[in-house]
Each structure stands twice: as C-alpha cells, then as structure tokens.
Design an enzyme around this catalytic site. Structure first.
Site, short mmCIF file in Angstrom:
data_model
loop_
_atom_site.label_atom_id
_atom_site.label_comp_id
_atom_site.label_asym_id
_atom_site.label_seq_id
_atom_site.Cartn_x
_atom_site.Cartn_y
_atom_site.Cartn_z
N LYS A 94 10.69 5.73 -24.93
CA LYS A 94 9.64 4.73 -25.07
C LYS A 94 8.51 5.14 -24.14
CE LYS A 94 9.28 0.49 -27.02
NZ LYS A 94 9.78 -0.02 -28.28
N GLY A 194 7.20 -17.27 -31.75
CA GLY A 194 6.36 -16.07 -31.88
C GLY A 194 6.25 -15.71 -33.36
N GLY A 196 4.13 -13.52 -34.93
CA GLY A 196 3.29 -12.35 -35.09
C GLY A 196 3.72 -11.60 -36.34
N ASN A 197 3.62 -10.28 -36.28
CA ASN A 197 3.94 -9.46 -37.45
C ASN A 197 5.36 -9.68 -37.96
OD1 ASN A 197 1.47 -8.04 -37.65
ND2 ASN A 197 2.03 -6.90 -35.80
N VAL A 198 6.32 -9.67 -37.05
CA VAL A 198 7.72 -9.82 -37.46
C VAL A 198 8.04 -11.30 -37.72
CG1 VAL A 198 10.12 -9.39 -36.87
CG2 VAL A 198 8.37 -7.80 -36.08
P1 NAD Z 1 3.24 -9.34 -32.33
O1 NAD Z 1 2.46 -8.98 -31.14
O2 NAD Z 1 2.67 -9.14 -33.70
O3 NAD Z 1 3.65 -10.90 -32.26
C1 NAD Z 1 4.06 -11.55 -31.12
C2 NAD Z 1 3.66 -13.02 -31.27
O4 NAD Z 1 4.22 -13.75 -30.18
C3 NAD Z 1 2.15 -13.24 -31.23
O5 NAD Z 1 1.74 -14.08 -32.29
C4 NAD Z 1 1.92 -13.91 -29.87
O6 NAD Z 1 0.83 -14.81 -29.86
C5 NAD Z 1 3.24 -14.65 -29.70
N1 NAD Z 1 3.57 -14.99 -28.31
C6 NAD Z 1 3.33 -14.29 -27.17
N2 NAD Z 1 3.81 -14.95 -26.11
C7 NAD Z 1 4.38 -16.09 -26.59
C8 NAD Z 1 5.06 -17.17 -25.99
N3 NAD Z 1 5.23 -17.23 -24.67
N4 NAD Z 1 5.53 -18.16 -26.79
C9 NAD Z 1 5.35 -18.12 -28.13
N5 NAD Z 1 4.72 -17.11 -28.76
C10 NAD Z 1 4.24 -16.11 -27.99
O7 NAD Z 1 4.63 -8.59 -32.18
P2 NAD Z 1 5.68 -8.23 -33.31
O8 NAD Z 1 5.41 -6.87 -33.82
O9 NAD Z 1 5.79 -9.37 -34.28
O10 NAD Z 1 7.01 -8.12 -32.45
C11 NAD Z 1 7.66 -9.28 -31.96
C12 NAD Z 1 8.79 -8.87 -31.03
O11 NAD Z 1 9.72 -8.08 -31.74
C13 NAD Z 1 8.33 -8.03 -29.83
O12 NAD Z 1 9.12 -8.36 -28.71
C14 NAD Z 1 8.65 -6.59 -30.26
O13 NAD Z 1 8.91 -5.75 -29.17
C15 NAD Z 1 9.90 -6.82 -31.09
N6 NAD Z 1 10.11 -5.79 -32.13
C16 NAD Z 1 9.16 -5.55 -33.05
C17 NAD Z 1 9.38 -4.59 -34.03
C18 NAD Z 1 8.36 -4.31 -35.11
O14 NAD Z 1 8.68 -3.63 -36.09
N7 NAD Z 1 7.15 -4.81 -34.99
C19 NAD Z 1 10.58 -3.86 -34.05
C20 NAD Z 1 11.55 -4.15 -33.10
C21 NAD Z 1 11.30 -5.12 -32.12
#
Ligand code: NAD
Length: 367
Positions: A94, A194, A196-198
């Site tokens: 990473k 949260g 976001g994307n996932v």
């Molecule tokens: P992202 O940045 O698109 O979404 C994160 C969301 O969480 C955002 O909408 C943000 O506003 C919100 N957020 C931040 N702090 C917060 C809080 N205290 N309370 C509530 N909401 C809060 O990220 P993502 O790509 O959706 O990933 C989400 C998690 O999954 C991350 O921890 C990431 O490391 C993990 N992850 C993602 C992937 C992937 O394919 N994108 C793969 C494995 C793990």
C-alpha cells in the site's frame, strides 16, 4: 484516513520504523521525497510471498508522519491477508501520499510518484484508494506499467467500487445465513455508515432485496442524493452505535469498533467495506465474539476491488470477476463455521487461513 488513534507521544517512544506498533515484519518500506513537486509518500511492502505487492495509494492530510507510517503499515499488512484469503497470487502493499488530495494533488506529483513506483521494478503495483481517481492512475501509467485501476478506455478494469459493494453484499448475506438461518435480507434493518462509492452500491443491493436501510454520512448533499434515489431513511440521531439494528455496515472510516463503541453496539451482525474496522483485532475481536455479534472480517468481504484490479493483470473477463466476487459468500460461511468450531474469533479464523496459504507457498518456494 487513520485507522488507529495512537497518541503521537507514544509513537515517538518506540524505534522509528521497525519498532512501530503496526510493524509486522514488513519486507520493505520506501520513503519517497521530491522537493520540486512537493511529493512526500511512503510505500509499504508487507509481503511478496504470493506475488507482487498490490495495493492502492491513499492521499490524506495526516496530522504527522507517524500517522502516515502507521496507516501504511496497517493497510499494507491487510492487503497481504486480503489477497491470500481470496486465493489471488498477490502479496500485500500500500502507499500513502501525505497531503490534501483536493488542493495538493497535481499531474506532476502523480507522475513523480509513479517514477518511485517504477523504481521498485514491479515488486509493488499500485491502484486507487481514498483521495485517488481513475484519472490519477492514468497519469501514473504514463511513467510505469506497475499500476492497475486505470480507465477502461486505456485497457483497465475501471472503477472497482461496484464490485467491492457486491462482495460486501455477498459477505453480509452469508453472515445473515449463519446468524438468522436465512440469507434473505428482506425486512432486516441495515445501517450503512458512509455512502460513498461503495456505500451507495451496497444501498442499491439492499434496497433491491427489500431491506430497511438507514444511511449516515458527514456529507448532507450525499445523504439527500442517496435518499432521493433509493427512498432510504437518513439517520437523524447522534449515536449510531447505540441504535437497535440487525446489521451495521461500516463503509466510511476504519477503527469504528473500538473501546468507545463496542459495548454500545446492538447490531447482531457487522459487515461493511471499511478497512481495519476493529481498532485492535486482539481486543475487539474477542469482545464481539463474547457478545455474540457476528463479525464478517473486513479484509475478506471487501476483496471485490482487488479481484477487479487483479483481472487487469491476469486478463480475465467480467464473468470471472463476478464469479470470484460471488464466492465471497462461500468463503465467509466457511470462516464463520470454522471460527465457531475452533472457538476463535472470526477475524482470527480468516487470518489463520490466509497465513497458512502464505506459509505453504513459502515452503514450496524454498524447495
Ligand atoms: P468514499 O471516499 O467514496 O466514501 C466514503 C464516504 O464516507 C464519504 O461519503 C464520506 O463523506 C463518508 N464519511 C467520512 N467520514 C464519515 C463519518 N465519520 N461518518 C459517516 N460517513 C463518513 O470511499 P469508498 O471508496 O466508498 O470506500 C469506503 C471504505 O471502503 C473505505 O474505508 C475504503 O478504504 C474501503 N474500501 C473501498 C474499496 C473500493 O473499491 N472503493 C475496496 C476495499 C475497501
């Protein structure tokens, strides 16, 4: 995104690198500095036993270098076990770039970072993480082939988040099968923290299945957007952990299962996308076990993203990506049964299987 809060003073008491609390026999740690572009980054290579160390690059405004180092050590270790348990021939790595992705990320900085990645000759392969977009990986691709998660138009597998969301959904269904005797999530109350994307992708799967979904996020705009799209409920309280619910899905930050939250939790299952959900796996894993809360290990159920980028290296198609991701359901059920049979935490059960695969490969490599 710091996954474990350790007072800076405590961090400084130990040896700077090998003595760090999160150091776990990492093979190599590379500090990258470029004055011209302002790049300051750390690449953590935890293991290359199963293959090149693949893992995303996170850009974050860390409070200090200790936090950044701690984060990269924890995240790279997690990648080793994620790939191992998913059956991929990849090691764990990473990278973190210290800085604000919104204001400090420039094309020059990304390319300079790519040159550092290139200098490792493929031992580390990068991808997106928090603060990174597909276009950033396209810039890295201009200076090194050791990058995944590039645009589909450039031959990449595109955005991994929908696949990650599908894998989390599969893991959640398996946990429901284990806990409730059925994997149908209709009428189950699920809190997605949260969106976001996932998180949004997960909400979509849950709504399609008829679950009662409540969402929380720090972004009011996101909340309104997702509510209007899927008709879900926005959480109006101020202590999500105390709410009665069937399933808690952490999809924002790591370390939300900690000393302050764990005794309040009323959820029967924890299954979400965030990395390193347990602040301390040795402390909080056993407490969940004692309390009868089923924890679907994060590094197992959020592996959809790595499966997706692995496809770029192995040239397998969408069907194979979906088959491998769907298999998270079977692996999760196996792990939960294994933990019960051996009276260990689900996290430990998953870790043991991953470690065994690495140890076997190590023995084969020595022969
Ligand atoms: P992202 O940045 O698109 O979404 C994160 C969301 O969480 C955002 O909408 C943000 O506003 C919100 N957020 C931040 N702090 C917060 C809080 N205290 N309370 C509530 N909401 C809060 O990220 P993502 O790509 O959706 O990933 C989400 C998690 O999954 C991350 O921890 C990431 O490391 C993990 N992850 C993602 C992937 C992937 O394919 N994108 C793969 C494995 C793990």
């Amino acid at each position: 995104m710091v996954t474990e809060v350790i007072p800076a003073e405590d961090l400084k008491k130990v040896d700077p690198v090998f003595g760090q609390i999160s150091f776990d026999d990492h093979e190599q740690i590379v500090f990258c500095n470029d004055k011209d572009t302002g790049l300051r980054a750390i690449i953590g290579i935890h293991s290359t036993v199963l293959g090149p160390a693949l893992g995303g690059t996170r850009m974050w405004s860390y409070a200090n270098e200790w936090e950044a180092l701690n984060d990269v050590l924890r995240l790279s270790r997690g990648m080793t076990f994620k790939s191992a348990i998913t059956g991929l021939n990849l090691g764990g790595g990473k990278a973190v770039i210290i800085g604000d992705a919104k204001t400090q990320k420039t094309p020059e900085l990304m390319k300079r970072f790519g040159e550092f990645v290139h200098s490792l000759s493929g031992k580390y392969i990068t991808a997106e993480d928090v603060g990174m977009k597909t276009e950033d990986m396209d810039l890295v691709r201009e200076v090194t082939p050791y990058v995944t998660g590039i645009s589909e138009s450039k031959g990449g597998a595109g955005n991994p988040s929908p696949i990650t969301a599908y894998g989390v959904f599969m893991g959640m269904k398996a946990a429901a099968k284990y806990k409730f005797g059925s994997d149908i999530l209709e009428d189950k109350s699920v809190y997605v923290q949260g969106i976001g994307n996932v998180g949004e992708g997960l909400v979509e799967h849950l709504v399609n299945e008829g679950a009662q979904v409540t969402i929380s996020d720090i972004s009011q705009d996101r909340l309104e957007e997702v509510r209007s799209k899927y008709g879900v409920t926005i959480y109006g309280g101020n202590d999500i952990y105390s709410e009665p619910m069937d399933i808690y899905a952490p999809c924002a930050l790591g370390a939300t299962i900690n000393d302050n939250t764990i005794h309040k939790l009323k959820a029967k299952i924890i299954a979400g996308a965030a990395n390193n959900q347990l602040e301390n796996e040795n402390v909080h894993g056993p407490i969940l076990q004692e309390r009868g809360i089923v924890y679907a290990p994060d590094f197992l159920i959020n592996a959809g993203g790595i499966i997706n980028v692995y496809a770029e290296l192995e040239n397998y198609d969408r069907q194979e990506i979906m088959r491998k991701t769907e298999n998270i359901y079977n692996t999760t059920l196996e792990i939960l049964d294994n933990a019960k049979a051996n009276k260990i935490t689900t996290h430990a059960a998953a870790l043991n299987i991953a470690k065994e695969r690495i140890a076997t490969r190590k023995r084969e490599n020595i022969k």
